[in-house]
Design a protein around this motif. Structure first.
Motif: not given
Length: 65
Positions: A23-25, A29-31, A35-38
């Motif tokens: 779940f952390s992974l 991945s969602f973040w 956020v990063v690749q927005h």
């Protein structure tokens, strides 16, 4: 009996760790995507629109009898 309970506790703790890690992974991945690749995906979405292209339909000859 005590040893069986200890083995079960160890297995349960290992399973909980694996599930928490997965779940952390998934959360990381969602973040990363949101956020990063927005900017990257926002540009792709802006360029992904439909354009209208007028085409003449091929018509056949109409004969009157």
């Amino acid at each position: 009996m005590v040893e069986d309970r200890r083995k079960a506790t160890i297995r349960l703790n290992a399973l909980q760790f694996v599930i928490a890690a997965l779940f952390s992974l998934l959360a990381v991945s969602f973040w990363t995507l949101q956020v990063v690749q927005h900017a990257k995906y926002e540009e792709l979405a802006e360029n992904n629109h439909q354009r209208t292209l007028a085409l003449r339909a091929p018509r056949g000859l109409v004969f009157r009898s």
